[in-house]
Design a protein around this motif. Structure first.
Motif, mmCIF file in Angstrom:
data_model
loop_
_atom_site.group_PDB
_atom_site.id
_atom_site.type_symbol
_atom_site.label_atom_id
_atom_site.label_comp_id
_atom_site.label_asym_id
_atom_site.label_seq_id
_atom_site.Cartn_x
_atom_site.Cartn_y
_atom_site.Cartn_z
ATOM 1 N N GLU A 92 4.205 8.630 5.237
ATOM 2 C CA GLU A 92 2.852 8.228 4.638
ATOM 3 C C GLU A 92 2.740 7.542 4.294
ATOM 4 N N HIS A 93 3.193 6.830 3.697
ATOM 5 C CA HIS A 93 3.436 5.564 2.857
ATOM 6 C C HIS A 93 3.353 4.663 4.188
ATOM 7 N N SER A 94 3.549 4.354 5.014
ATOM 8 C CA SER A 94 3.420 3.629 6.072
ATOM 9 C C SER A 94 2.505 3.405 6.462
ATOM 10 N N ARG A 95 2.015 4.809 6.703
ATOM 11 C CA ARG A 95 0.864 4.976 8.193
ATOM 12 C C ARG A 95 -0.315 6.058 7.229
ATOM 13 N N TRP A 96 -0.955 5.226 6.066
ATOM 14 C CA TRP A 96 -2.270 5.520 5.512
ATOM 15 C C TRP A 96 -2.979 5.092 6.354
ATOM 16 N N VAL A 97 -2.679 4.522 7.286
ATOM 17 C CA VAL A 97 -3.626 3.427 7.958
ATOM 18 C C VAL A 97 -4.998 4.689 8.958
ATOM 19 N N GLU A 98 -4.058 5.744 9.525
ATOM 20 C CA GLU A 98 -4.278 6.807 9.501
ATOM 21 C C GLU A 98 -5.534 7.118 9.048
ATOM 22 N N ILE A 99 -5.266 7.151 7.251
ATOM 23 C CA ILE A 99 -6.546 7.651 6.793
ATOM 24 C C ILE A 99 -7.430 7.055 6.792
ATOM 25 N N LEU A 100 -7.176 5.626 6.379
ATOM 26 C CA LEU A 100 -8.129 4.806 6.692
ATOM 27 C C LEU A 100 -9.265 4.867 7.863
ATOM 28 N N GLU A 101 -8.870 4.856 9.365
ATOM 29 C CA GLU A 101 -8.765 4.747 9.867
ATOM 30 C C GLU A 101 -9.724 6.568 10.830
ATOM 31 N N SER A 102 -9.414 7.054 10.288
ATOM 32 C CA SER A 102 -10.240 8.462 10.521
ATOM 33 C C SER A 102 -11.536 8.547 9.922
ATOM 34 N N ASN A 125 -13.126 6.395 -2.262
ATOM 35 C CA ASN A 125 -12.368 6.658 -3.998
ATOM 36 C C ASN A 125 -11.105 7.006 -2.995
ATOM 37 N N LEU A 126 -11.216 7.541 -1.833
ATOM 38 C CA LEU A 126 -10.324 8.187 -1.214
ATOM 39 C C LEU A 126 -9.126 7.015 -0.659
ATOM 40 N N LEU A 127 -10.219 5.713 -0.108
ATOM 41 C CA LEU A 127 -9.703 5.202 0.758
ATOM 42 C C LEU A 127 -9.845 3.930 0.011
ATOM 43 N N LYS A 128 -9.910 3.650 -1.224
ATOM 44 C CA LYS A 128 -9.586 2.813 -2.121
ATOM 45 C C LYS A 128 -8.293 2.720 -2.732
ATOM 46 N N LEU A 129 -8.089 4.557 -2.650
ATOM 47 C CA LEU A 129 -6.313 5.076 -3.299
ATOM 48 C C LEU A 129 -5.427 4.855 -1.882
ATOM 49 N N VAL A 130 -5.842 5.288 -0.680
ATOM 50 C CA VAL A 130 -4.450 5.283 -0.175
ATOM 51 C C VAL A 130 -4.269 3.144 0.226
ATOM 52 N N LYS A 131 -5.758 2.769 -0.177
ATOM 53 C CA LYS A 131 -5.118 1.359 -0.008
ATOM 54 C C LYS A 131 -4.677 0.927 -0.948
ATOM 55 N N ASN A 132 -4.834 1.430 -2.165
ATOM 56 C CA ASN A 132 -3.405 1.011 -3.005
ATOM 57 C C ASN A 132 -2.274 1.385 -3.727
ATOM 58 N N GLN A 133 -1.929 2.969 -2.645
ATOM 59 C CA GLN A 133 -0.353 3.064 -2.610
ATOM 60 C C GLN A 133 -0.335 3.113 -1.787
ATOM 61 N N GLY A 134 -0.605 2.882 -0.275
ATOM 62 C CA GLY A 134 -0.216 2.668 1.284
ATOM 63 C C GLY A 134 0.431 1.374 1.180
ATOM 64 N N PHE A 135 1.512 1.017 1.763
ATOM 65 C CA PHE A 135 2.502 -0.241 2.156
ATOM 66 C C PHE A 135 1.732 -0.924 2.220
ATOM 67 N N ASP A 136 1.881 -2.828 1.772
ATOM 68 C CA ASP A 136 0.833 -3.439 1.918
ATOM 69 C C ASP A 136 1.130 -4.412 2.657
ATOM 70 N N TRP A 137 0.717 -3.642 4.418
ATOM 71 C CA TRP A 137 0.739 -4.126 5.659
ATOM 72 C C TRP A 137 0.291 -5.894 5.556
ATOM 73 N N PRO A 138 -0.917 -5.965 5.244
ATOM 74 C CA PRO A 138 -1.508 -7.817 5.389
ATOM 75 C C PRO A 138 -0.327 -8.414 4.655
ATOM 76 N N THR A 139 0.182 -8.423 3.117
ATOM 77 C CA THR A 139 0.864 -8.890 3.303
ATOM 78 C C THR A 139 1.932 -8.809 3.750
ATOM 79 N N TRP A 140 2.474 -7.953 3.733
ATOM 80 C CA TRP A 140 4.330 -8.292 4.649
ATOM 81 C C TRP A 140 4.259 -9.040 5.559
#
Length: 289
Positions: A92-102, A125-140
């Motif tokens: 879920e940390h890696s695939r938080w994008v699924e919530i963002l897309e849904s 607020n949910l989308l901001k939360l998962v972005k902040n908690q999920g893995f930082d793909w852009p920086t990686w």
């Protein structure tokens, strides 16, 4: 059977404070199952809701119920994630994008403007939360040996630029540096490339997301691309070796990222790339013997 299953899940959600799918931790160790379910029901909404234009009243009603269920689940998920942040190294940390897309999809439907501001704020607020908690793909994806990846927990390493480094990460040999194989998993990376256009949709005044997305797509293809239009990922990145393959799920996620990128940017280069993958890599993945 699918529709009976949907009705059952929606009924159970009403009993569980809006939670969709197996409850955590009683029935499932993580919230990832609910991420996947949100992805699935957006397809149902698209097929049979207002956008799909179904002539079947029951299916339209069920699609409307799915929309309501997603709004209610957003409230439940915000409460859960505030108490139980996404765990580093988990799916879920890696695939938080699924919530963002849904939920980005939900925001594009007529239901969004028909919903009161309070419920919309919960989704934002949910989308901001998962972005902040999920893995930082852009920086990686932008990291290098000269500018290594560093996040709030001081994890160091960099996006691999050759086959040996990619294989070492895939074998968890960089784990002592905090870089595990989730970071180069093909499906994860296919989803990660959707982060840029989806975040642009949330903040269309920030064109930087589109520029960074174009750079990320070009970089992964320059370092790990194949003639078929996909990057190597047999299950993890593998450099430019032509004898390395790409699993079907990674092919499909890359196609989805290309579609999202075109939708957000209007850059037809993404469509050309998508066509190349669709006529080469996708048939190869399905028809390989």
């Amino acid at each position: 059977e699918i529709e009976n299953g949907l009705d059952y899940i929606f009924d159970k959600a009403q009993e569980n404070g809006g939670w969709l799918g197996p409850t955590v931790p009683d029935e499932c160790p993580s919230p990832w199952a609910s991420f996947r379910f949100c992805t699935a029901i957006t397809m149902y909404i698209d097929a049979f809701g207002i956008g799909g234009g179904s002539d079947d009243d029951k299916r339209r009603e069920r699609a409307d119920r799915a929309v309501l269920a997603m709004f209610q689940h957003a409230s439940a998920l915000v409460l859960y994630l505030k108490a139980n942040p996404l765990r580093p190294g988990s799916w879920e940390h890696s695939r938080w994008v699924e919530i963002l897309e849904s939920y980005s999809y939900l925001m594009s439907t007529p239901h969004w403007n028909e919903t009161d501001q309070g419920q919309r704020d919960v989704v934002i607020n949910l989308l901001k939360l998962v972005k902040n908690q999920g893995f930082d793909w852009p920086t990686w994806l932008e990291s290098s040996e000269e500018e290594p990846f560093v996040n709030a927990t001081d994890i160091r390493g960099w996006f691999p630029n050759n086959t040996q480094d990619a294989d070492d990460i895939g074998d968890n040999k960089w784990q002592d540096e905090g870089i595990d194989r989730q970071k180069t998993h093909g499906v994860n990376l296919g989803q990660a490339l959707s982060v840029y256009p989806l975040l642009f949709r949330l903040d269309s005044t920030n064109g930087n997301w589109l520029e960074r997305g174009r750079s990320a797509m070009d970089r992964i293809m320059d370092l790990h691309g194949q003639a078929s239009g996909v990057f190597t990922a047999d299950e993890n990145l593998a450099g430019l070796e032509p004898n390395r393959g790409t699993e079907t799920c990674a092919v499909v996620e890359l196609m989805n990222a290309l579609s999202n990128s075109f939708s957000a940017s209007g850059d037809v280069g993404y469509l050309d790339h998508l066509e190349r993958v669709a006529y080469n890599a996708l048939p190869a993945a399905f028809l390989n013997g």
